[in-house]
Design an enzyme around this catalytic site. Structure first.
Site, PDB file in Angstrom:
ATOM      1  CG  HIS A   1      -2.167  -0.861   0.983  1.00 35.66           C
ATOM      2  ND1 HIS A   1      -3.120  -0.613   0.020  1.00 35.66           N
ATOM      3  CD2 HIS A   1      -2.568  -2.000   1.604  1.00 35.66           C
ATOM      4  CE1 HIS A   1      -4.060  -1.536   0.068  1.00 35.66           C
ATOM      5  NE2 HIS A   1      -3.744  -2.405   1.021  1.00 35.66           N
TER       6      HIS A   1
ATOM      7  CG  ASN B   1      -8.557  -5.574  -3.007  1.00 39.31           C
ATOM      8  OD1 ASN B   1      -7.493  -5.938  -2.494  1.00 39.31           O
ATOM      9  ND2 ASN B   1      -9.356  -4.695  -2.416  1.00 39.31           N
ATOM     10  CG  HIS B   2      -6.315  -1.533  -3.150  1.00 38.94           C
ATOM     11  ND1 HIS B   2      -6.800  -0.259  -2.985  1.00 38.94           N
ATOM     12  CD2 HIS B   2      -6.830  -2.266  -2.132  1.00 38.94           C
ATOM     13  CE1 HIS B   2      -7.559  -0.213  -1.907  1.00 38.94           C
ATOM     14  NE2 HIS B   2      -7.583  -1.415  -1.364  1.00 38.94           N
TER      15      HIS B   2
ATOM     16  CG  HIS C   1      -8.055  -9.105   0.832  1.00 42.03           C
ATOM     17  ND1 HIS C   1      -8.128  -7.959   0.077  1.00 42.03           N
ATOM     18  CD2 HIS C   1      -9.345  -9.551   0.957  1.00 42.03           C
ATOM     19  CE1 HIS C   1      -9.383  -7.715  -0.234  1.00 42.03           C
ATOM     20  NE2 HIS C   1     -10.144  -8.671   0.292  1.00 42.03           N
TER      21      HIS C   1
END
Length: 494
Positions: A222, A283-284, A431
């Site tokens: 992230h 998913n990002h 996740h």
């Protein structure tokens, strides 16, 4: 489909194996020797060897997996197919073919001595495997080399600094430093070259990548570049003897302060070490999420006037990422020992096989991910396991998820059944970050491990972790060892 139309002309040209066909029709029991000539459906196998006419570059042609031994069947290799089962491909060694012995009888006429010796490699002329290594003079390779040099320097520097949260890391010009440029325009041009090379490598590799051990598996990052550099310094820089192979298990961007810099580093590592660094989609790695959680804005601001073009190129590259990686031990050309599957979210309802992933055609955009026929892919990115000690009564089976309508939560029995049917020992997923978490969790009777690499994520005061997967003995057993970077924010360790 009732028959494999792709092979129809070959099947028409080759005569049936009359004896095998007769025995199948008569219902006779087939012994082990003759079963090599038959598909599991009972029909005779047929030889096949042809490159599709439209495939100009072998590098971009996907290999097939032998349904019996799992070895690659490269494009053009003679192998066997079933006239009725389009997904059955049997390699030359596993089918009813001629076998070349790996030993030979050696006679010394002067002494009269006869020895049995192993056939040396110099007389075994293997077909050269396809390479996805970019040329040294390729623009993307030059950019990647600059980035890798700077990563090594930065990893040492942050290790010597006073430890701070990634969001409080005050250091100007990191993006320009990584790319070796002085302006946003130069950075954009270098980045576009890097993206082009990364995408080229990704598309030359299969949708299910296979990784040899030892390797490390990283969880969500992230955009927390400083944590990533500290993990490199503490547990081994990718591409070096301390960390020869790496799987980055999705969610590279969004929310963090250094998102653009993080993707520069990961794309550069993929270009530098295409057969040793693997990037799984999370998913990002998705346009909708990037618009909602900040990555789109970050990139467009960081690269100036060319920012929108750079963002679009990155988004397209994200759509080319594979969804899963399979880590396994390979000894003496035979698959032995444990196997570990790494994917970002989860296994969904678990009613699928690894071959389903091998058939995925990339790129896959957001709209395609949401299509009903791609429910499997959506759940690989979005599903979650139900924890064994959950207070709910629904600790097994498949249940709805609050994340989305298509996503599910799966219980321990789903994981156990999925592993048995696919010959797996462990599923590694990411996740989820847990408040005060250790960066990893072991659940579902030690068949599922969660790993999360961004520490102090979203004020969760969590540690960041990496999983070291290595061979523990000569029999092919795999060991998984978590390596943890302590959280910086205050917390109660009691």
């Amino acid at each position: 489909m009732p028959a494999c139309e792709l092979y129809q002309d070959i099947l028409e040209d080759e005569p049936e194996w009359d004896e095998a066909s007769r025995r199948v029709e008569d219902g006779d029991v087939v012994n082990a020797a003759s079963s090599r000539a038959l598909c599991q459906c009972g029909r005779p196998l047929h030889r096949y060897a042809r490159l599709p006419r439209y495939q100009t570059f072998l590098m971009c042609s996907s290999a097939k997996d032998c349904t019996r031994c799992g070895e690659d069947i490269l494009p053009g290799d003679m192998h066997f197919v079933c006239p009725a089962c389009s997904d059955v491909h049997v390699c030359k060694d596993c089918g009813p073919s001629v076998y070349i012995h790996r030993e030979y009888d050696f006679l010394d006429y002067e002494t009269g001595e006869v020895q049995v010796q192993e056939v040396p490699k110099r007389v075994l002329h293997d077909r050269r495997g396809r390479s996805v290594t970019l040329e040294e003079e390729a623009p993307s390779k030059r950019v990647a080399s600059k980035v890798f040099e700077q990563v090594q320097l930065l990893a040492k520097e942050v290790a010597d600094e006073e430890d701070v949260l990634d969001k409080n890391w005050e250091r100007e010009g990191i993006l320009f430093q990584l790319l070796g440029v002085n302006s946003a325009e130069q950075a954009a041009k270098s980045m576009l070259e890097l993206i082009e090379g990364c995408q080229r490598v990704l598309m030359a590799q299969p949708s299910l990548t296979e990784v040899e051990v030892p390797c490390k598996i990283y969880g969500d990052i992230h955009g927390q570049l400083r944590d990533l550099l500290l993990l490199f310094h503490s547990f081994g820089l990718p591409g070096t003897p301390d960390c020869p192979r790496c799987v980055f298990n999705g969610d590279f961007v969004d929310r963090g302060r250094h998102q653009a810099e993080t993707i520069v580093v990961l794309f550069a590592l993929k270009v530098m070490f295409p057969m040793n660094i693997y990037l799984n989609r999370g998913n990002h790695e998705d346009t909708t999420m990037n618009h909602k959680y900040g990555f789109q804005k970050v990139v467009q601001e960081a690269f100036g006037e060319l920012g929108p073009q750079v963002y679009q190129a990155i988004s397209t590259c994200f759509q080319c990422l594979p969804f899963v990686s399979l880590t396994r031990v390979q000894l003496k050309a035979c698959l032995v020992g444990g196997r570990v599957l790494a994917l970002h979210g989860g296994i969904g309802d678990g009613k699928w096989r690894l071959d389903d992933l091998r058939r995925v055609r990339r790129p896959v955009n957001h709209e395609q991910l949401q299509a009903p026929e791609n429910r499997l892919l959506w759940n690989i990115l979005w599903s979650d396991p139900i924890e064994d000690d959950c207070v709910s009564n629904c600790v097994f089976g498949v249940h709805d998820s609050q994340r989305s309508k298509m996503a599910v939560r799966f219980g321990w029995n789903v994981t156990q059944d999925f592993c048995v049917r696919n010959g797996l020992d462990l599923v590694v997923r990411s996740h989820q970050s847990k408040r005060w978490g250790l960066g990893f969790d072991v659940m579902h009777n030690e068949s599922l491990v969660r790993v999360f690499s961004a520490r102090d994520y979203e004020n969760n005061e969590n540690d960041g972790a990496v999983l070291q997967v290595q061979q523990d003995d000569d029999e092919g057993h795999l060991g998984v060892r978590p390596q943890v970077l302590r959280a910086l924010e205050n917390r109660d360790d009691a």
